[in-house]
Design a protein around this motif. Structure first.
Motif, PDB file in Angstrom:
ATOM      1  N   UNK A  98       0.799  -1.218   0.000  1.00 12.89           N
ATOM      2  CA  UNK A  98       0.000   0.000   0.000  1.00 12.89           C
ATOM      3  C   UNK A  98       0.828   1.264   0.000  1.00 12.89           C
ATOM      4  N   UNK A  99       2.130   1.137  -0.221  1.00 13.33           N
ATOM      5  CA  UNK A  99       3.031   2.275  -0.273  1.00 13.33           C
ATOM      6  C   UNK A  99       4.371   1.816  -0.837  1.00 13.33           C
ATOM      7  N   UNK A 100       5.254   2.761  -1.168  1.00 11.68           N
ATOM      8  CA  UNK A 100       6.583   2.404  -1.669  1.00 11.68           C
ATOM      9  C   UNK A 100       6.525   1.751  -3.035  1.00 11.68           C
ATOM     10  N   UNK A 101       7.455   0.847  -3.305  1.00  9.92           N
ATOM     11  CA  UNK A 101       7.504   0.151  -4.584  1.00  9.92           C
ATOM     12  C   UNK A 101       7.243  -1.340  -4.385  1.00  9.92           C
ATOM     13  N   UNK A 102       7.132  -2.034  -5.519  1.00  8.20           N
ATOM     14  CA  UNK A 102       6.875  -3.472  -5.499  1.00  8.20           C
ATOM     15  C   UNK A 102       8.145  -4.288  -5.705  1.00  8.20           C
ATOM     16  N   UNK A 103       9.307  -3.655  -5.639  1.00 13.41           N
ATOM     17  CA  UNK A 103      10.548  -4.347  -5.973  1.00 13.41           C
ATOM     18  C   UNK A 103      10.882  -5.473  -5.002  1.00 13.41           C
ATOM     19  N   UNK A 104      10.417  -5.368  -3.737  1.00 14.28           N
ATOM     20  CA  UNK A 104      10.704  -6.442  -2.789  1.00 14.28           C
ATOM     21  C   UNK A 104       9.585  -7.482  -2.723  1.00 14.28           C
ATOM     22  N   UNK A 105       8.491  -7.271  -3.495  1.00 20.35           N
ATOM     23  CA  UNK A 105       7.441  -8.290  -3.576  1.00 20.35           C
ATOM     24  C   UNK A 105       8.018  -9.545  -4.232  1.00 20.35           C
ATOM     25  N   UNK A 106       7.615 -10.698  -3.739  1.00 15.34           N
ATOM     26  CA  UNK A 106       8.058 -11.964  -4.323  1.00 15.34           C
ATOM     27  C   UNK A 106       6.970 -12.506  -5.237  1.00 15.34           C
ATOM     28  N   UNK A 107       7.361 -12.892  -6.444  1.00 18.39           N
ATOM     29  CA  UNK A 107       6.412 -13.315  -7.474  1.00 18.39           C
ATOM     30  C   UNK A 107       6.695 -14.732  -7.936  1.00 18.39           C
ATOM     31  N   UNK A 108       5.620 -15.494  -8.077  1.00 11.37           N
ATOM     32  CA  UNK A 108       5.674 -16.821  -8.690  1.00 11.37           C
ATOM     33  C   UNK A 108       4.747 -16.804  -9.902  1.00 11.37           C
ATOM     34  N   UNK A 109       5.215 -17.313 -11.045  1.00 11.62           N
ATOM     35  CA  UNK A 109       4.369 -17.451 -12.235  1.00 11.62           C
ATOM     36  C   UNK A 109       4.523 -18.873 -12.755  1.00 11.62           C
TER      37      UNK A 109
END
Length: 376
Positions: free
Chosen positions: A219-230
């Motif tokens: 809900x703030x900042x950037x998404x660069x530290x979000x972990x993604x699985x595809x």
């Protein structure tokens, strides 16, 4: 406040909303939460716009406007039980009318890009608007994201609050052939937001519907530290204008390998311009739901899992956000949000080896996507 306490309080507030005379759904299977409807302004054309608020039995809240069918807010709890909005959006109509990069909007007739805005179908060549350089993007100059949808508050088959949106796209609109009738239903079933799409046409036409929400689970900042699985072993590489080359390339050993969870920022510098690519999801039986991906925010503990009947997933890392838009005191800079758009592949009308996107008279286009919200 504990999560149990929050849910109980939220349910009590929902009862109060019903008592206040706002729209309450009628369901015989089980009790369901009310749907709040409010006037949300007027367009220069004079068309009135509404905003609907759906609240699940678990306390998750989703706001949807009839302008572009856009999801303006999704509030979910973090690992401390605190509710927060996890999509980029605004609390008034004016910023949407002024123009956003498709924040939360329904996209059609064709989501993503068509090269040169041109395709040939049944020996006829159609020229669409070129609103992304030389290419056609997200339905054109006035795609489904800029029209007012007709709304019908209802319930899902399991009694959850749902909003049915309908629109008729006339023959020749944005250059597309045929009169196309479209229905989209948002249903908030406990911790899941389910979107179902349907369309029919009286002339053969390509169709590729999706939702363009920008997620930021913090809900703030950037998404660069979000972990993604595809769940994709291949992706479709693109040229300099982001049109697929037509190849299907293995993700293994590349920055596009998200088979196992990876922090988005870990390899983004190895992708010129950032991620804006279609991933080829692991095949399943036709029209069956498949696991597409999972997003996790280590800071808030929020998670989102995506299930879809679509063959592709467009991962866009918010590369073109430049700080000119602001929500509250948050300036939306590069990587402030990301999109995970379930779809057929970009430029499919011009790529015979891609899954077909042609809808013919007498047929019905159907598609389903489910976002499952959770917390670690």
């Amino acid at each position: 406040m504990s999560m149990k306490t929050f849910v109980k309080v939220n349910q009590m507030l929902s009862v109060a909303v019903v008592a206040a005379g706002l729209f309450a759904c009628n369901c015989e299977k089980k009790s369901c939460q009310p749907i709040q409807e409010e006037a949300w302004g007027q367009l220069p054309s004079g068309d009135s716009v509404k905003l609907f608020t759906l609240t699940s039995k678990t306390g998750i809240e989703v706001k949807i406007t009839t302008y572009g069918g856009a999801v303006t807010s999704i509030k979910t709890p973090d690992n401390k039980g605190q509710m927060g909005n996890i999509v980029l959006g605004f609390d008034s109509l004016a910023p949407y009318v002024k123009g956003t990069p498709y924040f939360g909007a329904l996209i059609g007739r064709f989501g993503n890009r068509i090269a040169q805005g041109r395709f040939t179908l049944n020996d006829s060549t159609y020229q669409l608007a070129t609103n992304d350089g030389a290419n056609h993007l997200h339905g054109g100059i006035k795609g489904f994201d800029k029209v007012v949808w007709t709304a019908n508050p209802t319930t899902s088959c399991c009694g959850a609050p749902a909003l049915e949106l309908t629109y008729v796209s006339k023959d020749g609109e944005e250059g597309y052939p045929g009169n196309m009738s479209v229905k989209v239903v948002y249903a908030l079933e406990d911790n899941d937001l389910k979107i179902t799409y349907e369309a029919t046409t009286d002339k053969a036409c390509p169709v590729n519907l999706t939702n363009h929400a920008y997620y930021n689970l913090s809900g703030t900042g950037t998404i660069l530290d979000h972990e993604l699985t595809i769940d994709a072993l291949e992706y479709t590489p693109v040229d300099s204008t982001l049109i697929p080359t037509g190849e299907l390339v293995k993700v293994e050993g590349t920055p596009f390998d998200f088979i196992k969870p990876f922090a988005i920022g870990a390899r983004i510098d190895q992708v010129p311009g950032g991620y804006d690519h279609n991933f080829v999801l692991t095949p399943v039986a036709a029209d069956s739901l498949r696991f597409a991906g999972r997003l996790t925010d280590p800071k808030s503990g929020r998670t989102m899992e995506i299930m879809t009947t679509e063959p592709g997933l467009q991962f866009y890392s918010g590369n073109f956000l430049d700080g000119t838009l602001q929500t509250g005191d948050w300036s939306l800079v590069k990587y402030s949000g990301l999109c995970l758009e379930t779809q057929h592949f970009p430029d499919s009308p011009n790529k015979a080896n891609f899954p077909s996107v042609i809808l013919n008279p007498g047929e019905k286009y159907t598609s389903t996507t489910i976002m499952k919200f959770g917390v670690k």
